[in-house]
Scaffold this active site. Structure first.
Site: not given
Length: 461
Positions: A388-389
């Site tokens: 996600d990052v």
């Protein structure tokens, strides 16, 4: 004796603060922990020297049990399980405060003849400590995968139930503070607060879990400070306020790093399992796969390589072999850096701790704000288990649940290689647009094995 005790407390507080300062970097973190531990030891000694201290056998038994359980647990825990241990140990602190508040209620016959501030502080500590204990246990269960990482909610009833349980806890506290001395009132308060901790944390998904751990840690500190006020114990007041203040600051910083408000997180997080395909169409899109040999060649002819670690690296325990790979690249004159996102992993500083364990030089660890401007000059970004990052949807897709979250802009690199076991989603439960970028190649497999193969290929070049 009173003066001696006061001096011990002052020294211990100074050591707390000095030790906390050491936690700002991996190089000084171990020393900072030891310094703070010495301070806590002095605080315990000062407390035991307080006039009127009795039940030495019971105290020794408690200390013995704590040491017998805590030391082996801390020594044997794997780095991948560190977030779970932090959640569990933090919960124990909150639970201890709640039990102390209960004991204080019993020994004072419902706070009879006690100043109002003692009753209020003790009841506040009981509520917050119980919330922290049960909430931390739910967080532990989610991290340990004993409970689903997905948000578990009551739907439209979730917020009314939260409010009802909170009101119940407050009502019990008010009745006790105004003279109620029946022990069932205190039990009801602790049960209501415990249920509140459970129903608040259950709807929070895996993507928000680092923030939740930090928030619960802050709550434990505040409850300890309140209990210290009720007991007139300086050590509890100061130590609790330090934990509460630092935990609150950290929680706020992490929430900002995810572009999420703390009330929104508490109201119900996102993520934990179900993959949401970008655009909602559910279409299967092609990705480009690569091999360890091609990856090694690509990095061997690069000028700069940036390693982007995530929870996948932690699960595979690949930090040591990653460090070995970096040394081989550096021996070839290639610049290597590590891009660290504030919420990568499952607790604050998770990646920093893992890489420090592998003796990665602190200078090579680059925070998000520093490294993002360097990706445009990066030849290869090697993403190891981060999801996600690194998802560009946070910048490009207003409909994405992570839209607006600051990310590591690895897609600005000349080429990207992603190491993952499969195409599964991250904590947020959504597709990563990075995987389908024309510059991205996927190296499927266990991160430790894949990097090990890359190391062997680099040695052969």
């Amino acid at each position: 004796m009173t003066t001696f005790i006061a001096v011990l407390y002052i020294i211990s507080f100074a050591l707390f603060i000095y030790g906390l300062m050491g936690l700002t970097g991996p190089r000084t973190a171990v020393r900072g922990n030891w310094i703070a531990a010495v301070g806590m030891g002095l605080a315990v000694i000062a407390t035991l020297l307080t006039p009127g201290m009795t039940n030495w056998l019971l105290i020794a038994l408690g200390v013995g049990i704590g040491v017998a359980v805590g030391v082996p647990s801390a020594r044997k825990v794997k780095m991948t399980a560190m977030p779970q241990m932090v959640a569990l140990f933090n919960g124990v602190g909150g639970g201890a405060v709640a039990l102390i508040a209960w004991v204080e209620f019993r020994t004072t016959e419902g706070y009879a003849h006690e100043p109002a501030y003692v009753a209020i502080a003790s009841l506040f500590a009981a509520v917050v400590g119980s919330v922290s204990f049960w909430g931390s246990n739910i967080a532990f269960g989610k991290l340990q995968e004993l409970i689903s990482g997905r948000p578990i909610t009551l739907g439209k009833l979730q917020q009314p139930v939260n409010a009802l349980v909170l009101v119940a806890a407050i009502v019990f506290a008010v009745v006790i503070a105004t003279g109620g001395s029946a022990e069932l009132l205190m039990i009801g308060l602790l049960v209501a607060a415990g249920v509140l901790g459970v129903v608040v944390v259950l709807p929070i998904g895996g993507a928000d879990m680092p923030v939740v751990i930090s928030l619960l840690n802050a709550l434990t500190g505040l409850s300890a400070a309140a209990m210290g006020l009720a007991l007139d114990n300086t050590a509890l007041i100061v130590a609790g306020m330090i934990v509460g203040a630092s935990g609150s600051i950290l929680t706020n910083l992490m929430a900002k790093a995810m572009n999420r408000s703390i009330p929104a997180i508490v109201a119900g997080g996102f993520g934990g399992g179900t993959t949401v395909t970008s655009g909602g169409s559910g279409e299967v899109r092609p990705v480009r796969s690569t091999s360890a040999s091609d990856t090694a060649i690509q990095m061997a002819y690069a000028n700069k390589v940036v390693v982007v670690p995530g929870y996948g690296m932690a699960v595979a325990q690949a930090q040591h072999v990653v460090r070995e790979m970096a040394k081989l690249l550096e021996a070839k004159g290639i610049t290597v850096a590590y891009a660290i996102h504030p919420v990568a992993g499952r607790m604050p500083g998770h990646m920093n701790v893992l890489l420090a364990e592998a003796d990665v030089p602190y200078e090579q660890l680059k925070e998000m704000d520093e490294i993002n401007s360097e990706f445009a000059q990066t030849d290869v970004a090697l993403v190891i288990g981060a999801n996600d990052v690194t998802n560009p949807a946070a910048e490009t897709d207003p409909g994405s649940p992570i839209y607006g979250m600051p990310i590591l802009k690895v897609n600005h690199s000349r080429s990207v290689i992603v190491l993952k076991r499969s195409m599964s989603s991250g904590f947020a439960g959504i597709d990563n647009e990075l995987f389908y970028d024309a510059k991205t190649s996927m190296l499927f497999g266990d991160a430790k094995s894949s990097v090990g193969e890359i190391v062997e290929e680099l040695k052969a070049l």
